[in-house]
Design a protein around this motif. Sequence first.
Motif, short mmCIF file in Angstrom:
data_model
loop_
_atom_site.label_atom_id
_atom_site.label_comp_id
_atom_site.label_asym_id
_atom_site.label_seq_id
_atom_site.Cartn_x
_atom_site.Cartn_y
_atom_site.Cartn_z
N GLY A 120 10.49 -19.77 -22.54
CA GLY A 120 11.79 -19.80 -21.90
C GLY A 120 11.69 -19.87 -20.39
N VAL A 121 10.75 -19.10 -19.81
CA VAL A 121 10.54 -19.15 -18.36
C VAL A 121 10.05 -20.53 -17.94
CG1 VAL A 121 9.12 -18.24 -16.48
CG2 VAL A 121 10.10 -16.67 -18.16
N TRP A 122 9.11 -21.07 -18.69
CA TRP A 122 8.58 -22.41 -18.38
C TRP A 122 9.68 -23.46 -18.48
CZ3 TRP A 122 5.29 -25.04 -15.88
CH2 TRP A 122 4.87 -26.32 -16.26
N GLU A 123 10.53 -23.38 -19.50
CA GLU A 123 11.63 -24.31 -19.67
C GLU A 123 12.60 -24.22 -18.49
OE1 GLU A 123 12.99 -26.23 -23.15
OE2 GLU A 123 11.10 -26.72 -22.17
N ALA A 124 12.89 -23.00 -18.05
CA ALA A 124 13.80 -22.82 -16.92
C ALA A 124 13.23 -23.46 -15.66
CB ALA A 124 14.08 -21.33 -16.70
N TRP A 125 11.94 -23.24 -15.42
CA TRP A 125 11.31 -23.81 -14.23
C TRP A 125 11.34 -25.34 -14.30
CZ3 TRP A 125 7.13 -26.92 -12.98
CH2 TRP A 125 6.76 -26.93 -11.64
N LEU A 126 11.01 -25.90 -15.48
CA LEU A 126 11.02 -27.35 -15.64
C LEU A 126 12.42 -27.94 -15.45
CD1 LEU A 126 8.68 -27.84 -18.74
CD2 LEU A 126 8.19 -28.51 -16.39
N ALA A 127 13.41 -27.25 -16.00
CA ALA A 127 14.78 -27.76 -15.90
C ALA A 127 15.25 -27.78 -14.45
CB ALA A 127 15.71 -26.89 -16.75
N VAL A 128 14.93 -26.74 -13.70
CA VAL A 128 15.32 -26.69 -12.28
C VAL A 128 14.59 -27.79 -11.51
CG1 VAL A 128 15.19 -25.31 -10.17
CG2 VAL A 128 15.90 -24.25 -12.32
N GLN A 129 13.30 -27.99 -11.80
CA GLN A 129 12.55 -29.04 -11.13
C GLN A 129 13.12 -30.42 -11.45
OE1 GLN A 129 10.64 -26.90 -8.87
NE2 GLN A 129 9.43 -28.75 -9.05
N ALA A 130 13.46 -30.63 -12.72
CA ALA A 130 14.01 -31.93 -13.13
C ALA A 130 15.34 -32.21 -12.45
CB ALA A 130 14.16 -31.97 -14.65
N ALA A 131 16.09 -31.14 -12.14
CA ALA A 131 17.39 -31.30 -11.48
C ALA A 131 17.26 -31.42 -9.97
CB ALA A 131 18.29 -30.12 -11.84
N GLY A 132 16.02 -31.39 -9.46
CA GLY A 132 15.80 -31.54 -8.03
C GLY A 132 15.83 -30.23 -7.27
N GLY A 133 15.85 -29.11 -8.00
CA GLY A 133 15.89 -27.81 -7.34
C GLY A 133 14.51 -27.19 -7.22
N SER A 134 14.50 -25.91 -6.88
CA SER A 134 13.25 -25.19 -6.72
C SER A 134 13.43 -23.77 -7.24
CB SER A 134 12.82 -25.16 -5.25
OG SER A 134 11.65 -24.39 -5.09
N LEU A 135 12.49 -23.32 -8.05
CA LEU A 135 12.54 -21.97 -8.61
C LEU A 135 11.19 -21.31 -8.36
CD1 LEU A 135 14.02 -19.82 -10.31
CD2 LEU A 135 13.06 -20.93 -12.36
N ASP A 136 11.19 -20.26 -7.57
CA ASP A 136 9.96 -19.55 -7.25
C ASP A 136 9.68 -18.49 -8.31
OD1 ASP A 136 9.54 -20.98 -4.90
OD2 ASP A 136 10.77 -19.60 -3.71
#
Length: 399
Positions: free
Chosen positions: A28-44
């Motif tokens: 779930g954490v990995w999916e969240a990070w990937l989704a934010v990256q795919a949307a052009g955002g950044s998740l630390d």
Amino acid sequence: MTALERLFSEGFRVFFLAAGLYAVIAMGVWEAWLAVQAAGGSLDLPAAPAPHLWHAHEMIFGYGGAALAGFFLTAVPNWTGAKGAPHRYIAAVWSIWLAGRLAVWMSGHVPLISVAAADLAFAPFLGAQILGQLIRKPKPQQMIFLALLAAFWIANLMVHLEWLGHTDTAWAGLRMGLVTLCCMIMVLGGRVTPGFTRNAMVQSGRETHLPQNPMPLAAVSIAAAMALPMTYLVSLPDHIIGAVAVVAGVAGLIRVALWKGVWTLGKPILWTLHLSYAINALGLLLLGLANLGLGTEIAALHVLGIGAVGGMTLAVMSRASLGHTGRPLVASRRVALAYALVPLAALTRFLGSALPGLHDPTVLIAGALWIAAFALYLVDLWHVWWGPRVPRAPIGSPP
């Protein structure tokens, strides 16, 4: 006995529960990070390593470690006739596993030497218990697993040494850890899959055309699979790694073809063993070909990680949970669906690597399928891990 005391009374209960929960949470954490990256955002993330390294490490050594602990703490007493580990030990080794997960997760804010110490303490603590039981009745086919647990620990050590800045071995360590798990599948799956299938066929009244498991073929597949982690440890050239993996994969595919898998199609708790073993062999073949310049290594590694390790651990954890609590060895519809979702996730992730234009959506879909599979597993078996054993003999024998 309270439900909490019962949870720590047998190794499979707490560790198969922990493996399922971590499969969902970490993905779930990995999916969240990937989704934010795919949307052009950044998740630390609070982890020190890059997110893709954290993801790979935790699926191999976090999820894989929990599945191994539950299996060893359950199977080894059965093999040796020894008394199972006391609940205090089970609680202690589970706490060490959890401490490792938290340390790696917070590694961006914790000294990396402390992270390594916390994470690397788990396998030796588990191995000491296993050694103490196996040494009473040492058998080569069982001592193999202790050697593989040592290889699993060395692989994790290689990752931490790079994180500490001492070596350049993290990628080799991750690959070594994964193929060590695949080697365990080759050994264990090659034993239980034809054995459980034979038992079920005999119980159904069938006396001929039973699964065949020729020892020379088994020896070739196991020897090649056991050599594969060592090729990463000593950094052999790609073509040698490829050749060893191809031999292991081809031998595994021939073996599983002799186990009458078609007969199991109406029995999910059996066909999932056949399918997971076949995917393991296919993944090793793909890995070998990739190292020989044919195909994509990342695609092969995900076939192994998702389809082989995920599929076989799900199969064994669900079967053992039912069998060791006295329940019939029959997969419910929810668990049978989970069995089907994992190879589908592996196929989807494979396409994501093979077809770069579809990478982002296929990777997210594969992760969602994985989460759905383990959520079904958790929902269906939750009461089994917390509840008492039922006074009913299972069909067949648990691992």
